[in-house]
Write a protein that holds these residues in place. Structure first.
Motif, mmCIF file in Angstrom:
data_model
loop_
_atom_site.group_PDB
_atom_site.id
_atom_site.type_symbol
_atom_site.label_atom_id
_atom_site.label_comp_id
_atom_site.label_asym_id
_atom_site.label_seq_id
_atom_site.Cartn_x
_atom_site.Cartn_y
_atom_site.Cartn_z
ATOM 1 N N UNK A 29 0.855 -1.191 0.000
ATOM 2 C CA UNK A 29 0.000 0.000 0.000
ATOM 3 C C UNK A 29 0.889 1.238 0.000
ATOM 4 N N UNK A 30 1.551 1.466 -1.120
ATOM 5 C CA UNK A 30 2.444 2.610 -1.230
ATOM 6 C C UNK A 30 1.671 3.861 -1.620
ATOM 7 N N UNK A 31 1.863 4.908 -0.873
ATOM 8 C CA UNK A 31 1.337 6.231 -1.206
ATOM 9 C C UNK A 31 2.526 7.182 -1.129
ATOM 10 N N UNK A 32 3.016 7.548 -2.293
ATOM 11 C CA UNK A 32 4.205 8.387 -2.388
ATOM 12 C C UNK A 32 3.901 9.576 -3.284
ATOM 13 N N UNK A 33 4.819 10.507 -3.331
ATOM 14 C CA UNK A 33 4.678 11.609 -4.284
ATOM 15 C C UNK A 33 5.517 11.279 -5.506
ATOM 16 N N UNK A 34 5.113 11.835 -6.659
ATOM 17 C CA UNK A 34 5.896 11.629 -7.868
ATOM 18 C C UNK A 34 6.906 12.776 -8.016
ATOM 19 N N UNK A 35 7.576 12.821 -9.141
ATOM 20 C CA UNK A 35 8.617 13.825 -9.352
ATOM 21 C C UNK A 35 8.065 15.248 -9.435
ATOM 22 N N UNK A 36 6.747 15.379 -9.535
ATOM 23 C CA UNK A 36 6.095 16.697 -9.557
ATOM 24 C C UNK A 36 5.415 16.998 -8.219
ATOM 25 N N UNK A 37 5.726 16.215 -7.204
ATOM 26 C CA UNK A 37 5.158 16.333 -5.856
ATOM 27 C C UNK A 37 3.655 16.072 -5.819
ATOM 28 N N UNK A 38 3.142 15.312 -6.778
ATOM 29 C CA UNK A 38 1.734 14.913 -6.779
ATOM 30 C C UNK A 38 1.606 13.570 -6.083
ATOM 31 N N UNK A 39 0.631 13.429 -5.187
ATOM 32 C CA UNK A 39 0.427 12.134 -4.523
ATOM 33 C C UNK A 39 0.042 11.054 -5.545
ATOM 34 N N UNK A 40 0.658 9.902 -5.421
ATOM 35 C CA UNK A 40 0.392 8.743 -6.274
ATOM 36 C C UNK A 40 0.335 7.518 -5.365
ATOM 37 N N UNK A 41 -0.325 6.476 -5.832
ATOM 38 C CA UNK A 41 -0.365 5.261 -5.021
ATOM 39 C C UNK A 41 -0.480 4.023 -5.914
ATOM 40 N N UNK A 42 -0.229 2.896 -5.297
ATOM 41 C CA UNK A 42 -0.388 1.600 -5.952
ATOM 42 C C UNK A 42 -1.850 1.202 -5.758
ATOM 43 N N UNK A 43 -2.516 0.820 -6.838
ATOM 44 C CA UNK A 43 -3.914 0.419 -6.733
ATOM 45 C C UNK A 43 -4.029 -1.087 -6.971
ATOM 46 N N UNK A 44 -5.154 -1.676 -6.605
ATOM 47 C CA UNK A 44 -5.358 -3.103 -6.862
ATOM 48 C C UNK A 44 -5.340 -3.449 -8.356
ATOM 49 N N UNK A 45 -5.528 -2.448 -9.217
ATOM 50 C CA UNK A 45 -5.486 -2.678 -10.667
ATOM 51 C C UNK A 45 -4.067 -2.724 -11.213
ATOM 52 N N UNK A 46 -3.083 -2.383 -10.388
ATOM 53 C CA UNK A 46 -1.689 -2.403 -10.819
ATOM 54 C C UNK A 46 -1.299 -3.837 -11.163
ATOM 55 N N UNK A 47 -0.715 -4.001 -12.355
ATOM 56 C CA UNK A 47 -0.292 -5.325 -12.794
ATOM 57 C C UNK A 47 1.223 -5.486 -12.816
#
Length: 159
Positions: A29-47
């Protein structure tokens, strides 16, 4: 004495490193920021998660993702995660982040060691985590660009 023991037990998860991710585990359950400081996360749809913890691994990923966009990666369920904890702050701020911001896709950035501690890693290799329905189905360490591109093509073919 009991309050001290209780306090020590509460601190234990913060002190111990995260257990390494393995096949059969749920996606982290990763919730990190990307290189533009926008929050991003791993979703169950991630393959597919592409993970780099070194410059060599990052170069392999960037070469393999040439021509990709954030939309094409999202449609294929592909997420790129980079551990930049070991990067000196000056280098990160003045050199690496400006270069990362030029990429046409998001990179989830682990700024602290514990952010990505659960992801297995081998220096110079890309960790490729395959998942289905939110569960890890395979973990591979790759240093061959052709094998990495083959995995990306397979993920795109499943769209």
């Amino acid at each position: 004495m009991k309050p001290i023991i209780l306090f020590a037990l509460l601190l234990l998860p913060a002190i111990l490193p995260a257990a390494p991710l393995s096949v059969g585990d749920p996606l982290p359950a990763l919730s990190l920021v990307d290189q533009h400081d926008k929050p991003q996360s791993i979703s169950p749809e991630t393959r597919l998660i592409l993970f780099s913890a070194s410059r060599d691994a990052a170069s392999l990923i960037e070469d393999a993702l040439a021509g990709q966009t954030g939309d094409s990666l999202a449609a294929a369920g592909i997420v790129y995660v980079a551990d930049i904890d070991g990067m000196p702050p000056v280098v990160s701020k003045l050199v690496a982040l400006p270069q990362m911001r030029k990429l046409p896709y998001p990179m989830l950035l682990g700024h602290e060691a514990e952010d990505t501690a659960m992801i297995p890693r081998e220096r110079g290799k890309v960790t490729l985590i395959e998942a289905e329905g939110g569960t890890v189905t395979a973990i591979r360490e790759i240093d061959d660009p052709a094998i990495l591109k083959q995995a990306l093509t397979a993920a795109h073919d499943q769209e």
